[in-house]
Design an enzyme around this catalytic site. Sequence first.
Site, PDB file in Angstrom:
ATOM      1  N   ASN A  11      36.405  54.962  39.206  1.00 32.82           N
ATOM      2  CA  ASN A  11      37.048  54.705  40.493  1.00 32.82           C
ATOM      3  C   ASN A  11      38.546  54.908  40.303  1.00 32.82           C
ATOM      4  O   ASN A  11      39.210  54.082  39.692  1.00 32.82           O
ATOM      5  CB  ASN A  11      36.752  53.271  40.952  1.00 32.82           C
ATOM      6  CG  ASN A  11      37.522  52.901  42.208  1.00 32.82           C
ATOM      7  OD1 ASN A  11      38.077  53.762  42.879  1.00 32.82           O
ATOM      8  ND2 ASN A  11      37.550  51.610  42.530  1.00 32.82           N
ATOM      9  N   LYS A  13      40.798  54.794  42.491  1.00 37.63           N
ATOM     10  CA  LYS A  13      41.626  54.038  43.442  1.00 37.63           C
ATOM     11  C   LYS A  13      42.673  54.995  44.041  1.00 37.63           C
ATOM     12  O   LYS A  13      42.366  56.169  44.228  1.00 37.63           O
ATOM     13  CB  LYS A  13      42.235  52.815  42.767  1.00 37.63           C
ATOM     14  CG  LYS A  13      41.140  51.976  42.070  1.00 37.63           C
ATOM     15  CD  LYS A  13      41.565  50.632  41.594  1.00 37.63           C
ATOM     16  CE  LYS A  13      40.381  49.939  40.950  1.00 37.63           C
ATOM     17  NZ  LYS A  13      40.697  48.574  40.515  1.00 37.63           N
ATOM     18  N   GLU A  99      38.945  45.336  46.588  1.00 43.79           N
ATOM     19  CA  GLU A  99      40.277  45.625  47.147  1.00 43.79           C
ATOM     20  C   GLU A  99      40.175  45.928  48.635  1.00 43.79           C
ATOM     21  O   GLU A  99      41.049  45.571  49.425  1.00 43.79           O
ATOM     22  CB  GLU A  99      40.930  46.785  46.369  1.00 43.79           C
ATOM     23  CG  GLU A  99      41.365  46.329  44.989  1.00 43.79           C
ATOM     24  CD  GLU A  99      41.340  47.406  43.924  1.00 43.79           C
ATOM     25  OE1 GLU A  99      41.307  48.605  44.243  1.00 43.79           O
ATOM     26  OE2 GLU A  99      41.348  47.020  42.730  1.00 43.79           O
ATOM     27  N   GLU A 169      31.318  43.463  40.201  1.00 43.82           N
ATOM     28  CA  GLU A 169      32.699  43.475  39.721  1.00 43.82           C
ATOM     29  C   GLU A 169      33.324  42.104  39.975  1.00 43.82           C
ATOM     30  O   GLU A 169      33.805  41.835  41.087  1.00 43.82           O
ATOM     31  CB  GLU A 169      33.512  44.543  40.463  1.00 43.82           C
ATOM     32  CG  GLU A 169      33.023  45.951  40.230  1.00 43.82           C
ATOM     33  CD  GLU A 169      34.139  46.969  40.409  1.00 43.82           C
ATOM     34  OE1 GLU A 169      34.394  47.701  39.449  1.00 43.82           O
ATOM     35  OE2 GLU A 169      34.770  47.004  41.474  1.00 43.82           O
ATOM     36  N   SER A 220      37.802  45.884  33.968  1.00 46.27           N
ATOM     37  CA  SER A 220      38.440  46.019  32.648  1.00 46.27           C
ATOM     38  C   SER A 220      37.531  46.671  31.603  1.00 46.27           C
ATOM     39  O   SER A 220      37.577  46.318  30.423  1.00 46.27           O
ATOM     40  CB  SER A 220      38.961  44.666  32.155  1.00 46.27           C
ATOM     41  OG  SER A 220      39.985  44.196  33.012  1.00 46.27           O
TER      42      SER A 220
HETATM   43  P1  13P Z   1      39.622  48.225  36.151  1.00 47.60           P
HETATM   44  O1  13P Z   1      38.618  48.967  35.290  1.00 47.60           O
HETATM   45  O2  13P Z   1      40.966  48.892  36.193  1.00 47.60           O
HETATM   46  O3  13P Z   1      39.660  46.759  35.798  1.00 47.60           O
HETATM   47  O4  13P Z   1      39.085  48.319  37.658  1.00 47.60           O
HETATM   48  C1  13P Z   1      37.761  47.998  37.908  1.00 47.60           C
HETATM   49  C2  13P Z   1      37.430  48.430  39.281  1.00 47.60           C
HETATM   50  O5  13P Z   1      37.888  47.867  40.252  1.00 47.60           O
HETATM   51  C3  13P Z   1      36.547  49.598  39.434  1.00 47.60           C
HETATM   52  O6  13P Z   1      36.105  49.720  40.740  1.00 47.60           O
END
Ligand code: 13P
Length: 263
Positions: A11, A13, A99, A169, A220
């Site tokens: 992802n 983002k 998010e 998550e 993470s």
């Molecule tokens: P991180 O791997 O940066 O913690 O993000 C996890 C996430 O939100 C994947 O959708």
Amino acid sequence: MGMRVPFIAGNWKMHKTASEAEAHIESLLPQVSDVHGVDVALCVPFTDLHVMVGSAAGSNVAIYAQNMHEEQAGAFTGEISPPMLAEIGIDGVLLGHSERRRLFGETDRALAAKVSAALDAGLRPILCVGETEAEREAQETERRLRHQVREGLSRVPSHRLADVVIAYEPIWAIGTGNVASAQQAQEAISFIRALLSDKAVAPSGGPDVAPTVRILYGGSVTAGNASELLRLEDVDGVLVGGASLDADEFSAIVAAAVGTPEA
Ligand code: 13P
């Protein structure tokens, strides 16, 4: 298990312009092209979708969007519809990321409509669920997960349940470097799997599809901790944020999924 193909999804983002995306996929593809028995997907910004679909054509990397509106078309300024994604060759869509729930007011009710609209459009939905740190401390993790899973899947006919991917998550693990322990990940994901056998989620009375639904862990994940997570009985893959932005690290995570129990 033998029945669930491991699934590694990145992802991005809100990272990478179209030219950065193109450079990334060119470096990633040779690193994952020999991988068999693992599904790989990248969930990328809308503006990267077109170039990514073109670059990934014929490869073993699927391209997913990160959000979608549930209606086919209409007066929804700034939104993107299921047919818009399907027509350009998108394989699936991430839905209900924490998010989006927290910062953009995404509700369980809208998500139920989005999950079913994605399936109708031929897009594979990845439904994200997870508890906050305060909910975990208050022993409310299971209540939160039960609510999110039931609501999010409430409009999925039971014969389509196996086409949905669920990502667990925990919000306290996202972007914090504070990965869930193996025990925490396994416990929450086996709880979610048990929910899928529940008649409230799959009411048809048909065969139990829970053992065929893929459930991912996210939060993470790195090349350093992926193997341990991927070995867990109920963990069928990982949803990777920050570590998916680097082609070398992401391909190392993909490699870690080869030969896991489900493969
Ligand atoms: P991180 O791997 O940066 O913690 O993000 C996890 C996430 O939100 C994947 O959708």
